[in-house]
Design an enzyme around this catalytic site. Structure first.
Site, short mmCIF file in Angstrom:
data_model
loop_
_atom_site.label_atom_id
_atom_site.label_comp_id
_atom_site.label_asym_id
_atom_site.label_seq_id
_atom_site.Cartn_x
_atom_site.Cartn_y
_atom_site.Cartn_z
N CYS A 263 0.82 -1.22 0.00
CA CYS A 263 0.00 0.00 0.00
C CYS A 263 0.85 1.26 0.00
CB CYS A 263 -0.90 0.04 1.23
SG CYS A 263 -1.44 -1.53 1.87
N ASP B 100 -3.39 -2.66 7.88
CA ASP B 100 -4.38 -3.56 8.45
C ASP B 100 -4.25 -5.00 7.95
OD1 ASP B 100 -5.18 -1.27 9.60
OD2 ASP B 100 -7.25 -1.33 8.91
N CYS C 171 -2.55 3.33 2.95
CA CYS C 171 -3.28 2.32 3.71
C CYS C 171 -4.31 2.97 4.62
CB CYS C 171 -2.30 1.45 4.50
SG CYS C 171 -3.07 -0.07 5.09
N ASP C 172 -5.29 2.16 5.01
CA ASP C 172 -6.56 2.61 5.56
C ASP C 172 -6.53 3.84 6.46
OD1 ASP C 172 -7.22 0.30 4.30
OD2 ASP C 172 -8.08 -0.70 6.02
N LYS C 173 -5.85 3.77 7.61
CA LYS C 173 -5.93 4.86 8.58
C LYS C 173 -5.10 6.07 8.20
CE LYS C 173 -8.41 1.92 10.54
NZ LYS C 173 -8.13 0.93 9.51
N CYS D 6 -5.23 -2.25 -1.18
CA CYS D 6 -6.19 -3.30 -1.53
C CYS D 6 -7.18 -2.82 -2.58
CB CYS D 6 -6.93 -3.75 -0.28
SG CYS D 6 -5.86 -4.48 0.98
N GLU E 71 -10.48 -4.64 13.78
CA GLU E 71 -11.27 -5.18 12.68
C GLU E 71 -11.34 -6.70 12.81
OE1 GLU E 71 -10.46 -1.81 9.24
OE2 GLU E 71 -9.54 -3.79 9.04
N SER F 68 -13.29 -4.83 8.53
CA SER F 68 -12.56 -4.40 7.35
C SER F 68 -13.55 -4.05 6.25
CB SER F 68 -11.64 -5.53 6.88
OG SER F 68 -11.19 -5.31 5.58
#
Length: 580
Positions: free
Chosen positions: A62, A94, A135-137, A207, A457, A483
């Site tokens: 990521c 994650d 990435c996510d956060k 992702c 998650e 997730s």
């Protein structure tokens, strides 16, 4: 260093910018000496200083292209008359933190990312900000910092991974999590697991499905902090360099106009963002991060406000995990702005919101032509379903609300007896041992923001259930999170959380739980007098994190429905950094 763009520097009055505190006047000679040490010229020190922050690292694909993209943005800043100052922040990825104690660090990292950017910008007095996240956060964390500091800012997503190929089928990491369940159920050999794990993630990028990273990338465009149709371009595409350069140049235009994040991210812009989360079948984490971002801007916008918008939003994008396509396909179909064009035409967006282009969202959308030949984005007049990408829930089990992603689901009501677990590991062990009963409502508690701590998650558990063929035969509720790759009847963010003594803490095995994602309710069908008896006996639990970052996080974090934030926000501030 290049002096490209110096002719444009007369647009900026440095005596009114934060960087004057480290570069202007005789008293700042010691400060300037450091800049000379780095090779800057007198003319370059006289330019505005622009922070270029990257969440790049080697922890996961990521993030591996972010530093390069940030370096390309430096040239754009210079072309616009600014002086770029690169720095980095952390990420917790994650996909690698999933399914073990490391996931407790994930949500807490959002706050660390925002705080670290704030501290670096404050400490070095940067005038503007360009941020790169993957990435996510790191996406909401970076946008939270931009709103907190309120210097002219542009957010850039590093781009998604391309889909892998496994036996003539496109696959993502979701499929790898699910095959673990298939293997545990005896439905595939270990050789299949190894073959898929080597094929699912073919290179750089976040992702590929409409999981949290891509959801928040769509949010960044919808809310106006990213350049139009910039975020769905996959990480390996050469267009990412063009986007990075353009972002660096454009942030200088924002600085010249003094156009700031809070001018862009109004309450109407947050409503637009929530609309796009639901229309794309996005991650339930959107219901956590949007309130946290609004908090930084001093706006009241909680989970219930998000859920109200979800109720009237058509589900339009056929994206994984509930649908068929990935981010690359959406980009090639026309991107987020293609979807927003149809939403705006039906009066479902506020077109007058300002964006980082210096134009309104409506003006940007006017430049987009609808593509009738693509299959990914349905028109709002003929959506996949009239509503229902993501749904908010409320009831006796969740007075402070909960959230469920129903994109691609057929069953929207579920009633069954509870199977209760006090942590994810115990539940995952029961799944592996085939102890989950068909028709049950699985409860995983003490995984909330305080109780975990960190609001983990549950993808390992939900994916294993799906791999065993149980995904549509049970429901799962938690005060933790899911997730964006989770599918099935999975309800997260249940509040108040168990650690605060919420109703979820009082559930016992066999209690009947009723979930209705059509009417937005979630109820614990236990008599009030029985719950009152249980409450008398309930005692708070002590978690294993009694020092360090997670202890500090648990002491400060607020409820999920308000964004799980850790400080009072803009409503309590006495100054804005951009005005120092």
């Amino acid at each position: 260093m290049t002096s490209k763009g110096l002719s444009m520097s007369d647009r900026f009055d440095k005596s009114k910018l934060p960087s004057r505190h480290v570069s202007v006047g005789p008293a700042k000679a010691p400060h300037r000496s450091y800049y000379y040490a780095m090779g800057l010229t007198e003319d370059e020190i006289a330019r505005p200083f622009v922070g270029v922050v990257s969440a790049g690292n080697d922890s996961a694909p990521c993030n591996t292209t972010l530093d390069h993209q940030a370096d390309v943005a430096r040239a754009g800043v210079e072309a616009g008359g600014g002086m770029p100052r690169r720095f980095n922040t952390i990420t917790v990825t994650d996909g690698i933190a999933m399914g073990h104690q490391g996931m407790k660090s994930s949500l807490a990292s959002r706050e660390v990312i925002a705080d670290s950017i704030e501290l670096s910008v404050r400490g070095h007095c940067y005038d503007a900000l360009v941020g790169f996240a993957g990435c996510d956060k790191s996406l909401p964390g970076m946008m939270m910092a931009m709103l907190r500091l309120n210097v002219p800012s542009i957010f850039v997503y590093g781009g998604s991974i391309l889909p892998g190929r496994f036996r003539d089928k496109d696959v993502t990491v979701k499929d790898v999590f699910e095959i673990v369940g298939q293997y545990a159920a005896g439905n595939c050999p270990i050789e299949d697991v190894h073959e898929l794990e080597k094929a699912a993630c073919p290179g750089h990028g976040a992702c590929g499905g409409q999981y949290t990273a891509n959801t928040m990338a769509c949010v960044a465009e919808a809310i106006g902090l990213s350049l139009p149709n910039s975020n769905m371009a996959p990480a390996p595409y050469s267009t990412r360099e063009q986007i990075a350069h353009a972002a660096g140049a454009q942030v200088m235009e924002l600085l010249a106009r003094n156009l700031r994040p809070r001018d862009i991210c109004t309450i109407e812009a947050f409503e637009n963002a929530a609309r796009v989360v639901a229309a794309t079948g996005g991650s339930t984490n959107g219901g956590l991060h949007l309130p946290a971002m609004a908090h930084e801007a001093g706006l009241a916008f909680d989970l219930f406000d998000v859920a109200e918008i979800f109720k009237t939003t058509p589900y339009m994008a056929d994206l994984q995990p509930g649908g068929n396509y990935v981010a690359k396909d959406m980009y090639e179909a026309g991107g987020v702005y293609m979807l927003m064009k149809s939403l705006l035409a039906e009066g479902l967006l506020h077109g007058n919101c300002m964006t980082v282009t210096g134009k309104t969202l409506g003006e940007n959308i006017d430049e987009i032509t609808w593509n009738p030949n693509q299959k990914v984005i349905y028109p709002a007049t003929a959506p996949i379903t009239p509503t229902g990408g993501v749904v908010g829930l409320r009831g006796s089990l969740a007075p402070d609300g909960a959230i469920v992603k129903v994109a691609g689901m057929e069953r929207l009501k579920f009633t069954g007896p509870a199977q209760v677990f006090d942590c994810e590991e115990d539940c995952f062990a029961a799944v592996e041992a085939r102890q989950i009963r068909e028709g049950s409502v699985i409860v995983i508690r003490y995984e909330g923001p305080k109780g975990g701590p960190g609001m983990r998650e549950m993808l390992s558990t939900t994916a294993a259930l799906y791999g065993q063929g149980m995904g549509e035969k049970v429901a799962l509720i938690t005060d933790g999170r899911f997730s964006g790759a989770t599918r099935g009847f999975c309800i997260g963010h249940v509040g108040p959380e168990a650690a605060d003594g919420g109703p979820i803490a009082l559930i016992q095995d066999g209690d009947e739980i009723a979930i209705d994602a059509i009417n937005g309710t979630i109820d614990l069908n236990v008599a009030p007098e029985i719950l009152a008896e249980r409450r008398e006996k309930w005692l708070p639990r002590k978690n294993d994190y009694q020092s360090g970052a997670l202890w500090r996080y648990a002491k400060n974090v607020g409820p999920a429905y308000l964004g799980a934030v850790t400080h009072p926000g803009a409503k309590a501030e006495t100054h804005v950094f951009a005005d120092i």
